[in-house]
Write an enzyme that holds these catalytic residues in place. Structure first.
Site, PDB file in Angstrom:
ATOM      1  N   GLY A  64     -23.837 -21.358  33.434  1.00 50.03           N
ATOM      2  CA  GLY A  64     -22.751 -21.934  32.644  1.00 50.03           C
ATOM      3  C   GLY A  64     -21.919 -20.924  31.889  1.00 50.03           C
ATOM      4  O   GLY A  64     -20.738 -21.143  31.640  1.00 50.03           O
ATOM      5  N   GLU A  65     -22.508 -19.823  31.482  1.00 49.79           N
ATOM      6  CA  GLU A  65     -21.819 -18.958  30.540  1.00 49.79           C
ATOM      7  C   GLU A  65     -21.500 -17.566  31.065  1.00 49.79           C
ATOM      8  O   GLU A  65     -20.602 -16.902  30.557  1.00 49.79           O
ATOM      9  CB  GLU A  65     -22.633 -18.853  29.234  1.00 49.79           C
ATOM     10  CG  GLU A  65     -23.191 -20.220  28.920  1.00 49.79           C
ATOM     11  CD  GLU A  65     -23.587 -20.520  27.494  1.00 49.79           C
ATOM     12  OE1 GLU A  65     -22.895 -20.097  26.567  1.00 49.79           O
ATOM     13  OE2 GLU A  65     -24.601 -21.208  27.336  1.00 49.79           O
ATOM     14  N   ALA A  71     -29.669 -26.648  34.229  1.00 47.99           N
ATOM     15  CA  ALA A  71     -30.159 -26.603  35.610  1.00 47.99           C
ATOM     16  C   ALA A  71     -31.567 -26.020  35.661  1.00 47.99           C
ATOM     17  O   ALA A  71     -32.459 -26.569  36.313  1.00 47.99           O
ATOM     18  CB  ALA A  71     -29.208 -25.779  36.480  1.00 47.99           C
ATOM     19  N   GLY A  93     -29.522 -20.056  34.986  1.00 50.36           N
ATOM     20  CA  GLY A  93     -28.326 -20.834  34.635  1.00 50.36           C
ATOM     21  C   GLY A  93     -27.049 -20.055  34.888  1.00 50.36           C
ATOM     22  O   GLY A  93     -27.044 -18.827  34.940  1.00 50.36           O
ATOM     23  N   THR A 116     -20.266 -26.376  43.175  1.00 48.01           N
ATOM     24  CA  THR A 116     -20.176 -26.482  41.713  1.00 48.01           C
ATOM     25  C   THR A 116     -20.464 -25.142  41.053  1.00 48.01           C
ATOM     26  O   THR A 116     -19.911 -24.831  39.996  1.00 48.01           O
ATOM     27  CB  THR A 116     -21.123 -27.570  41.171  1.00 48.01           C
ATOM     28  OG1 THR A 116     -22.440 -27.306  41.633  1.00 48.01           O
ATOM     29  CG2 THR A 116     -20.686 -28.952  41.596  1.00 48.01           C
ATOM     30  N   ASN A 154     -26.006 -25.443  44.009  1.00 47.29           N
ATOM     31  CA  ASN A 154     -24.887 -26.096  44.708  1.00 47.29           C
ATOM     32  C   ASN A 154     -23.771 -25.076  44.852  1.00 47.29           C
ATOM     33  O   ASN A 154     -23.194 -24.625  43.855  1.00 47.29           O
ATOM     34  CB  ASN A 154     -24.403 -27.323  43.923  1.00 47.29           C
ATOM     35  CG  ASN A 154     -23.271 -28.056  44.646  1.00 47.29           C
ATOM     36  OD1 ASN A 154     -22.274 -27.459  45.042  1.00 47.29           O
ATOM     37  ND2 ASN A 154     -23.435 -29.353  44.824  1.00 47.29           N
TER      38      ASN A 154
HETATM   39 MO1  MOS Z   1     -23.157 -23.010  25.274  1.00 50.48          MO
HETATM   40  S1  MOS Z   1     -21.813 -22.036  24.058  1.00 50.48           S
HETATM   41  O1  MOS Z   1     -24.647 -22.482  24.523  1.00 50.48           O
HETATM   42  O2  MOS Z   1     -22.903 -24.667  24.895  1.00 50.48           O
END
Ligand code: MOS
Length: 737
Positions: A701-702, A507, A699, A631, A628
């Site tokens: 994601g993690e 993103a 980001g 999401t 978003n």
């Molecule tokens: Mo993430 S573990 O860097 O795909």
């Protein structure tokens, strides 16, 4: 602006996914497609003494039995593999076996069943050697790796050893986390097809560009000869950030059979040859003064890697940045074992490291008799501890406040076993979440077509996270078009280059490029309109024109308007096209850039059975602006669910004599199911990190997995008075005296 960005827009690919129209790698079909199965070693170390292939080769439908004896010889690689895309692989180039489950053959047949049956007829004679499988004894030969993925292995400042011994309150302990295996719903899958010297691969990957480069390198051909396509990915989590052996093996088999070859890993093959999170052993030592201020921190990490490639779980990097402390020492060491190479797995380093550090902080809080949240506030890092750089933006204090309030932290009493619900022991725990804000150069193309709709192209990918949707939102706002008039095309290495969808950077990297390309395209459209004598906007200055809902409007007089399609039609119908690159700049030198969060957990422990149920998680996050709302919340929920699995369920168990994974299936490798998940409450604090990128968005994601295991472990201690320092917290560990 349409205000699409930030809204809770439904996934633009949602309908395609739920109706089955979305084609994943294994769904693609080609004329004359053949099916492959991968065969793996059953010893952990040694060599293949011989292999009898006759019966397999003569079985019905078989097209190829490929072993080290007949596999195409690949060019020797001059340099070490370059992760994440490019890794040291097992490509049937010799007779050596380096781990149990290493690929040793590929069988190709007309059907999958024929290939699998033929594979069962292969007869290997092994010449085994004694494998290194014991992590504890191997620690004697631990060594310093050259580097972690993004940092040096050892970082220290001040004098941690002396400051520790001077500290009036000290805590030191060893925390261990187990090997864990990625289990995306969609296993790895590759469909490889050659057309002359050109290779096209449909692959389930987190990085079409990286997979393309890795394939070109392994075959010694120009990258232009390779195309990797991956429109949909059923989860990645790090394992699909690298092109593992099966990707190249499928292409080798396709070349040898002159057929397109599809190779889908079986669930059991997800354990070992495609990476995993390595176990960690983490020694933590914290020292504090009488006011509860940290005087010293030590964090020493040992994790295993394979015998042929270094990969470190960078658990101590959190200790370098999370709290203000004048004396810090952090180290990472590796030991070589006869296992496959470990890899990135959601928040590699920060997940395991935040568990150890945040459990240790909790233990220190108990020793100091300070509330654990208060201890974090006393040691709040106002700037990056190591460098002294300011944060690009940080709203962790607000996260602590918002999370504590939503959770009801104030009802926690500072005594173990103080809360009960009938027989159940109730515990409340908290921890800090953190993950770095990463960004890499990305490119995008935006085309406005004759009908006034727009297409966005970018060689990024959507690994289930929502890339299609946020790109649509950002493009809609930048173009002044409704979202339903934008088509996003990603997951193809022929599109403008973008980074791997790893390190939580898609993103943050891609949307600025999309925004820039869209603004340029809109600028071209405006230029055509104002130059056109027939346009109601003729003669206006570009700044006097705005774009809304597919119309160009005079800002001063909205009745003067020209539709996108009309502008293009009158100018000859030629599409408008703009390409742009966005990349990080000097802000990297000026600021430390991280996301943060506060995680609160309530657990119920059955004192008779040792069973832990997580009743509630509250997570409050500082991640920059949210692109978003829906999401983003889903991403964080997913991360928290994984954190619950990390705390209580997940572990890959390797037999210490054979090196074989004994629970290589979803029946015995436990991940949380719906019954394990109760209430997860996610909040984002208001933030917009303009120092980081033009969208202000870091980001997400993690970060969701980080801190969760510690918050749960700390809650379990609060409930029971038992400190389990070895994940997962299974009932047996709580029932031990
Ligand atoms: Mo993430 S573990 O860097 O795909």
């Amino acid at each position: 602006m349409n205000g699409a960005t930030g809204s809770a827009m439904n996934r633009v690919d949602g309908l395609a996914k739920v109706t089955g129209a979305a084609a994943y790698a294994a769904d693609f079909d080609l004329p004359r497609i053949a099916c492959a199965t991968m065969v793996r070693s059953t010893i952990a170390k040694g060599r293949i003494a011989s292999v009898q292939t006759d019966r397999a080769a003569q079985a019905p439908g078989v097209l190829l039995v490929m072993t080290h004896e007949n596999a195409p010889k690949l060019p020797a690689e001059g340099q070490q593999a370059q992760p994440p895309g490019d890794r040291a692989l097992s490509l049937l180039q010799d007779d050596q076996v380096r781990y149990n489950g290493e690929p040793v053959a590929v069988v190709v047949a007309e059907t999958l069943e024929q290939a699998q049956y033929a594979a069962s007829l292969l007869n290997f004679s092994w010449e085994p050697a004694a494998p290194a499988l014991d992590f504890e004894s191997a620690r004697a030969s631990a060594y310093q790796p050259k580097a972690l993925t993004h940092a040096p292995p050892d970082v220290a400042w001040g004098d941690a050893a002396n400051a520790l011994s001077d500290a009036p309150t000290q805590h030191s302990a060893t925390y261990t986390t187990p090997m864990e295996s990625h289990n995306p719903m969609e296993p790895h899958a590759t469909l490889a097809a050659w057309n002359g010297d050109e290779l096209t691969v449909h692959d389930s990957t987190q990085g079409v560009v990286g997979a393309r480069k890795a394939l070109a390198k392994k075959f010694g051909i120009p990258v232009e000869k390779v195309r990797v396509i991956s429109p949909y990915v059923g989860g990645g989590f790090g394992c699909k950030g690298s092109a593992w052996s099966h990707v190249v093996l499928a292409a080798m088999a396709a070349r040898k059979t002159h057929r397109p070859v599809r190779l889908v890993l079986e669930r059991t093959q997800m354990f070992g040859p495609v990476g995993y999170r390595p176990r960690t052993r983490q020694e933590l030592a914290l020292g504090a003064d009488s006011a509860g201020k940290l005087m010293a921190m030590r964090h020493d990490v040992v994790s295993p890697t394979s015998t042929f490639e270094d990969w470190s779980e960078s658990s101590a990097v959190v200790t370098r940045m999370l709290y203000a402390c004048p004396n810090v020492s952090t180290t990472h060491r590796l030991v070589k074992l006869n296992l496959g190479t470990p890899t990135f797995m959601r928040a590699p380093g920060e997940s395991t490291g935040s568990y150890a550090l945040e459990a240790a902080m909790d233990e220190l809080a108990w020793k100091l008799q300070v509330d654990p949240l208060e201890l974090r506030l006393r040691n709040y890092a106002e700037k990056e501890p190591e460098s002294g750089k300011p944060w690009s933006s940080k709203a962790l204090r607000e996260c602590y406040r918002a999370g504590a309030e939503r959770f009801g932290w104030s009802r926690r009493k500072a005594a173990t076993g103080s809360l009960r619900d009938g027989e159940q022991l109730i515990g409340l725990g908290m921890a800090t979440a953190t993950y770095p804000a990463n960004r890499q150069p990305a490119n995008a193309l935006v085309r406005i077509g004759a009908d006034g709709s727009a297409t966005v192209q970018c060689a990024t990918q959507d690994i289930g996270t929502g890339t299609y949707t946020i790109v649509t939102q950002v493009a809609a706002d930048a173009l002044g078009l409704p979202a339903n008039r934008i088509v996003v095309e990603i997951g193809d290495s022929q599109f403008p280059e973008a980074p791997v969808s790893g390190g939580s950077m898609t993103a943050a990297s891609v949307t600025p490029a999309v925004q820039a390309a869209a603004r340029q395209a809109r600028g071209q459209l405006v230029a055509r309109a104002i130059a056109d004598a027939e346009s109601p906007l003729h003669g206006l200055a570009a700044e006097e024109v705005e774009a809304v809902d597919g119309w160009l409007l005079s800002r001063a007089d909205n009745s003067k308007r020209d539709a996108f399609a009309s502008v293009i039609a009158r100018s000859g119908g030629g599409a408008i096209e703009a390409r742009a690159q966005a990349k990080p700049g000097e802000e990297k030198e000026q600021y430390a850039m991280h996301s943060f969060g506060a995680v609160f957990a309530e657990v119920a422990v059955d004192p008779t059975l040792g069973e832990v149920r997580v009743r509630r998680i509250v997570g409050a996050y500082s991640v920059g602006s949210v692109l978003n709302a829906k999401t983003a919340r889903s991403q964080l929920i997913g991360g928290v669910v994984w954190g619950i699995g990390m705390a209580l369920h997940e572990q890959t168990l390797v037999d210490p004599s054979s090196g074989r994974t004994v629970n290589a299936n979803l029946a015995q490798y436990h991940v949380p199911v719906n019954a394990d998940i109760a209430d997860i409450d996610i909040t984002f604090v208001d933030e917009n990190d303009q120092n980081f990128n033009p969208l202000g968005a870091r980001g997400i994601g993690e970060i969701g997995i980080t801190g969760v295991a510690a918050a749960i472990a700390n809650a379990v201690y609060h409930a029971t008075g038992k400190r389990v320092r070895d994940l997962p917290i299974t009932p047996d560990k709580l029932l031990e005296a």
